[in-house]
Structure formats: structure tokens, C-alpha cells
Motif scaffolding. Structure first.
Motif, PDB file in Angstrom:
ATOM      1  N   HIS A  47       0.958  -1.140  -0.032  1.00 39.66           N
ATOM      2  CA  HIS A  47       0.085   0.107  -0.032  1.00 39.66           C
ATOM      3  C   HIS A  47       0.865   1.388   0.177  1.00 39.66           C
ATOM      4  O   HIS A  47       0.666   2.283  -0.705  1.00 39.66           O
ATOM      5  CB  HIS A  47      -0.973   0.125   1.093  1.00 39.66           C
ATOM      6  CG  HIS A  47      -1.911   1.268   1.381  1.00 39.66           C
ATOM      7  ND1 HIS A  47      -3.004   1.403   0.575  1.00 39.66           N
ATOM      8  CD2 HIS A  47      -1.811   2.229   2.090  1.00 39.66           C
ATOM      9  CE1 HIS A  47      -3.411   2.514   0.693  1.00 39.66           C
ATOM     10  NE2 HIS A  47      -2.934   3.116   1.734  1.00 39.66           N
ATOM     11  N   ARG A  48       2.001   1.599   0.772  1.00 39.18           N
ATOM     12  CA  ARG A  48       2.925   2.544   0.784  1.00 39.18           C
ATOM     13  C   ARG A  48       3.485   2.467  -0.669  1.00 39.18           C
ATOM     14  O   ARG A  48       3.745   3.631  -1.047  1.00 39.18           O
ATOM     15  CB  ARG A  48       3.878   2.361   1.803  1.00 39.18           C
ATOM     16  CG  ARG A  48       3.332   2.395   3.439  1.00 39.18           C
ATOM     17  CD  ARG A  48       4.474   2.682   4.479  1.00 39.18           C
ATOM     18  NE  ARG A  48       5.340   1.416   4.379  1.00 39.18           N
ATOM     19  CZ  ARG A  48       5.055   0.275   4.938  1.00 39.18           C
ATOM     20  NH1 ARG A  48       4.239   0.339   5.711  1.00 39.18           N
ATOM     21  NH2 ARG A  48       6.107  -0.478   5.145  1.00 39.18           N
ATOM     22  N   ARG A  52       2.362   1.768  -3.507  1.00 35.14           N
ATOM     23  CA  ARG A  52       1.503   2.165  -4.372  1.00 35.14           C
ATOM     24  C   ARG A  52       1.014   3.911  -4.197  1.00 35.14           C
ATOM     25  O   ARG A  52       0.659   4.351  -5.143  1.00 35.14           O
ATOM     26  CB  ARG A  52       0.146   1.336  -4.454  1.00 35.14           C
ATOM     27  CG  ARG A  52       0.313  -0.017  -5.191  1.00 35.14           C
ATOM     28  CD  ARG A  52      -0.920  -0.382  -5.573  1.00 35.14           C
ATOM     29  NE  ARG A  52      -1.928  -0.700  -4.438  1.00 35.14           N
ATOM     30  CZ  ARG A  52      -3.026   0.168  -4.540  1.00 35.14           C
ATOM     31  NH1 ARG A  52      -3.214   0.835  -5.344  1.00 35.14           N
ATOM     32  NH2 ARG A  52      -3.951  -0.127  -3.507  1.00 35.14           N
ATOM     33  N   SER A  53       1.233   4.048  -2.887  1.00 37.14           N
ATOM     34  CA  SER A  53       0.909   5.565  -2.601  1.00 37.14           C
ATOM     35  C   SER A  53       2.209   6.238  -2.801  1.00 37.14           C
ATOM     36  O   SER A  53       2.118   7.704  -2.417  1.00 37.14           O
ATOM     37  CB  SER A  53       0.527   5.753  -1.167  1.00 37.14           C
ATOM     38  OG  SER A  53      -0.554   4.866  -1.079  1.00 37.14           O
TER      39      SER A  53
END
Length: 471
Positions: free
Chosen positions: A368-369, A371-372
Motif C-alpha cells: 500500500h505504501r 502504490r501511494s
């Protein structure tokens, strides 16, 4: 026999990335055992000094009474913070350090600094009552919150892998403040018992009972509540991209200022009139506690949604079974999986399943980090380590999680769509090749237990960033 899962090397990674260069030997002061030894020595000495100071002020009997009463809320508070941390539980050593820092180092700093500042103000103003008021409402909040915030800062800087969001900040700050309140309560309750003894009363008389009621029954969460604001500031900073350095510095400072403000209001409530204490307690403390509790629980639910959203890509690649993303995104399913493992394979298997759950959660947050645009330069090595841990424990974890998924919601277990659907990328933003480019999907494991896919050699155990025991 199945081959060990591997992750491909990425030739486009910049110089200094984890895959580049030979490991360098750290200097002696950078060695782990030196740092642990120095920190343990510091905390032990602080504990001995604070123990002697508190015993000197309260007397032996008062110290024992204060210790017995002050320890009562500690297990409940620690259990509450540990419960909040169940989605991605941090290492016990971080919690142990935080509690020890609060109870020993922070308490020692606060007692020494507060006493010195109060005496200096009394000498400068020739008004002891004014010095006590100013010390309680201004000096004490600044000194104590800074001393407690130091533990959060140290974990944030030196245990960055374990500090990934708001819940981590809340837990570290809350446990630190619990340790601080424990030592402070020993002092206050011991002094109250001494006052009762001087007045000729026996047992837990009026002053001791009143102090116990206010500090342990009504407001055991007071110090944790103050310091949690600091933890939230660090937690939001951890969620910010590394390139936003000003934001990562200002947010913890804002949280620290809020903690000081709430602490000052609480300490100064007795000066607001006869019912000032109850007014501040009802109008500010209880609502703030409720709002922060709601925020933390809401954040925990968001973390579970992140787990369910990010892990299907690894299920498609063969690292996880189709049912696992759902089961790992449910605390009830996780608990059932551990119970199943305990019943069928024994307690060591249950611990292995718990480890599997923690590593899978860390893997979801890492993706998630990425992709962010907030992944660090060690993204590739970190992902490889976590996949390594999952692959080692799959034989016990997979049947346990499959059982948990069938029991909790058999009709809701998702079946991952074909591979190309998960071809979204991280968009890391720094031009890294392979790992951070658009269209990235996790490489598949090799061997009879998973789909075959061209792979590169597995990371060597001697790799400087490789640590199979950290998740």
C-alpha cells in the motif's frame, strides 16, 4: 522438494539500493549489541535512581503501599493498547522499551527538572505558592510531555519498520505514558499514605483513598491520553511521503503541543474554582478520550480493509491461497486460525500462524505504501523478507486460515480474477526500475507448491538488510 521463493533482482535500481554493492561492516558503536547494552544500562541506572528518590520521599512503608496501589491499572492499560495493536502487532521489545523509558528515564527527568524549576521560580519570585502553581501548569506539562515524547521519537527513528501509522504511534505513546503514570502514582500514593500516618490515621485513610480514587479510578488514562496526541503526530508523519520533510517535522511538534495543552489544562483545573476539576474532567477529558478511542478503532478497521485490498495480488501470484486475503482481513478469522492450529498442530504451530498473519499484514501495508509513493529504498528487500517468512510457514498457516475463512463467511471468500487484472503499479516516483514501475505484479513462487515463473536466486542470508526474524 519445493524450491525456496525468490524475488527477482532489479537492474534499474539506483546505486545504494539494497541489491547493490557488498555488505559493509558497521563500526563498533553501530553494532546492535552495543546499542542494546548502552540503552539497557541507561534504563537500569535510571530505574535505580528513581527508585531511591521515590523511596526517600515516601518512606519504605509508603513506597510499598504506593507500589501495590499504582500497579492495579497497569495490566488493563497495557492490555488495551496491545488489543489496538493486534492487526499488525509490533515487537514486544518496543513495548518493553517504551514502558521502561516512561517508568524510569522519563520519570527521573521529570522529577529532577520539575524540582529544579520550581525551586528556581520560588527563589526568583519569593512566592512559593506562585512557584507551585506555575510549575504545575507550565513547567510540568512541558517537561513531562517532552520526556515521554523522546521514547516515541527513538522508536520512530531507530525502529522505522515497526512504526508505520497512527496505531503504532498511539500504542508506543500510550505504553510510555502508562509507565510514567505508574511511577508517578507510586510517589503520589506513597506521599498520601504518609500524610495519613502523620495525622494519626491507620490503613488507607481519607487522603490515600481520595488520591487513589482520582488517579487510579477516575483518570487512569490521563497521562496516556495526553501523550497519545504526540503519538498521533508521529503516526501521521509516518504516513507522509519521505520527500515531505517539513510536514514530517511539523506534525509531531503539533501533536506535542496539543499534549502539553491538554496536560496544562488538567493540572490547572483545580484553580478554576471548587468544581473546576470536575468541569474539566467532564467537558474535556471524557470527550477527548471518546474521540481518540473512536479514531483509533476506525483506523484499525481501515488497516483491515487495506489487508483485504492489497493481498489478492499475492494470491493471484501464488504466494497466498484465494481465501487468505479475506481471512487475514478479519480479526475473528485470525483468532479462529490460531485456535485451529493449536488444536490440530500444537502451540508452536499457533505461534507460527500468528507470525504468518503479522508478516502478511506487513506485506499488505508495504504494498500500500508503495502504490501511494511512500515506500522506502529498501522496498525490494523488505518484500522479499516477508515473502520468505510466509513461504516458510505456509504448510501450517494455509489449512488454518482456510478453515477460518470457511467458518466466518464461506460465501464471501473471494476468488481472484485472472492475473492481468492485478497489473496495476506502484508509481513510486523516483524512476526505480522493475520494482516500482507501472504494471508491476508480484513475482510468482517457484516449485511444486505454486505456479512456476522465471525467478532469480534467493537473497543470501548474509545480505545486510536481510533479517528473517523481523516482520
Amino acid at each position: 522438494m519445493a524450491t525456496f521463493p525468490a524475488y527477482p533482482t532489479h537492474p534499474g535500481a539506483p546505486a545504494g539500493a539494497p541489491d547493490a554493492g557488498a555488505p559493509r561492516h558497521p563500526h563498533w558503536w553501530q553494532r546492535t549489541w552495543v546499542r542494546y547494552g548502552a540503552l539497557s544500562t541507561l534504563l537500569a541506572l535510571s530505574g535505580l535512581v528513581i527508585l531511591a528518590m521515590v523511596r526517600q520521599q515516601t518512606g519504605t512503608e509508603g513506597f510499598l503501599v504506593g507500589l501495590g496501589l499504582a500497579v492495579l491499572p497497569v495490566p488493563l492499560l497495557l492490555a488495551a493498547f496491545r488489543w489496538l495493536d493486534r492487526v499488525e502487532p509490533g515487537p514486544w521489545r518496543n513495548l518493553l522499551f517504551s514502558f521502561a523509558w516512561g517508568a524510569c528515564a522519563a520519570a527521573l527527568i521529570a522529577i529532577v527538572a520539575n524540582s529544579f524549576a520550581t525551586r528556581w521560580i520560588a527563589t526568583a519570585t519569593a512566592d512559593p505558592s506562585h512557584a507551585d502553581t506555575l510549575g504545575a501548569t507550565v513547567i510540568a506539562p512541558i517537561v513531562e510531555e517532552c520526556a515521554k515524547a523522546t521514547a516515541v521519537l527513538l522508536v520512530f527513528l531507530f525502529r522505522r519498520r515497526d512504526f508505520t501509522g497512527i496505531v503504532d504511534g498511539v500504542v508506543i505513546a500510550g505504553v510510555t505514558a502508562t509507565g510514567f503514570a505508574f511511577t508517578e502514582n507510586i510517589l503520589y500514593l506513597g506521599n498520601a499514605f504518609g500524610t495519613d500516618q502523620l495525622s494519626g490515621e491507620r490503613g488507607l485513610a481519607s487522603v490515600t483513598a481520595a488520591t487513589f480514587f482520582v488517579r487510579v479510578v477516575m483518570a487512569p488514562f490521563a497521562h496516556p491520553l495526553f501523550t497519545v496526541f504526540t503519538g498521533i503526530g508521529f503516526g501521521v508523519a509516518a504516513l507522509s511521503a519521505e520527500r515531505r520533510r517539513l510536514r514530517r517535522v511539523l506534525l509531531p511538534l503539533v501533536g506535542l503541543l496539543l499534549a502539553m495543552g491538554m496536560h496544562a489544562m488538567w493540572n490547572g483545573s483545580s484553580g478554576f474554582g471548587e468544581y473546576g476539576f470536575y468541569a474539566v474532567y467532564g467537558a474535556f477529558m471524557v470527550p477527548a478520550f471518546g474521540v481518540l478511542t473512536f479514531l483509533v478503532i476506525w483506523t484499525r478497521q481501515r488497516e483491515l480493509k487495506t489487508v483485504r485490498a492489497e493481498l489478492p495480488a499475492y494470491a493471484v501470484a501464488g504466494w497466498l491461497t484465494p481465501a487468505e486475503p479475506y481471512a487475514l482481513g478479519s480479526m475473528r478469522a485470525r483468532r479462529l486460525a490460531r485456535q485451529y492450529a493449536t488444536h490440530h498442530f500444537g502451540r508452536p504451530a499457533a505461534r507460527s500462524v500468528a507470525r504468518y498473519e503479522a508478516c502478511a499484514t506487513s506485506l499488505a501495508f508495504l504494498r500500500h505504501r508503495g502504490r501511494s509513493g511512500r515506500a522506502g529504498a529498501d522496498f525490494v528487500v523488505r518484500e522479499r523478507e516477508l515473502l520468505h517468512e510466509l513461504w516458510r510457514r505456509r504448510e501450517v498457516a494455509r489449512p488454518s486460515l482456510a478453515y477460518a475463512a470457511r467458518v466466518t463467511a464461506p460465501a464471501a471468500v473471494p476468488v481472484p480474477p485472472p492475473w492481468p487484472t492485478y497489473g496495476y503499479g506502484y508509481g513510486y516516483g523516483y524512476g526505480y526500475g522493475g520494482a516500482y514501475g507501472y504494471g508491476y505484479v508480484p513475482v510468482q513462487p517457484s516449485g511444486r507448491d505454486g505456479p512456476t515463473h522465471p525467478t532469480h536466486p534467493a537473497p543470501a542470508a548474509s545480505h545486510p538488510a536481510y533479517d528473517p526474524h523481523r516482520c
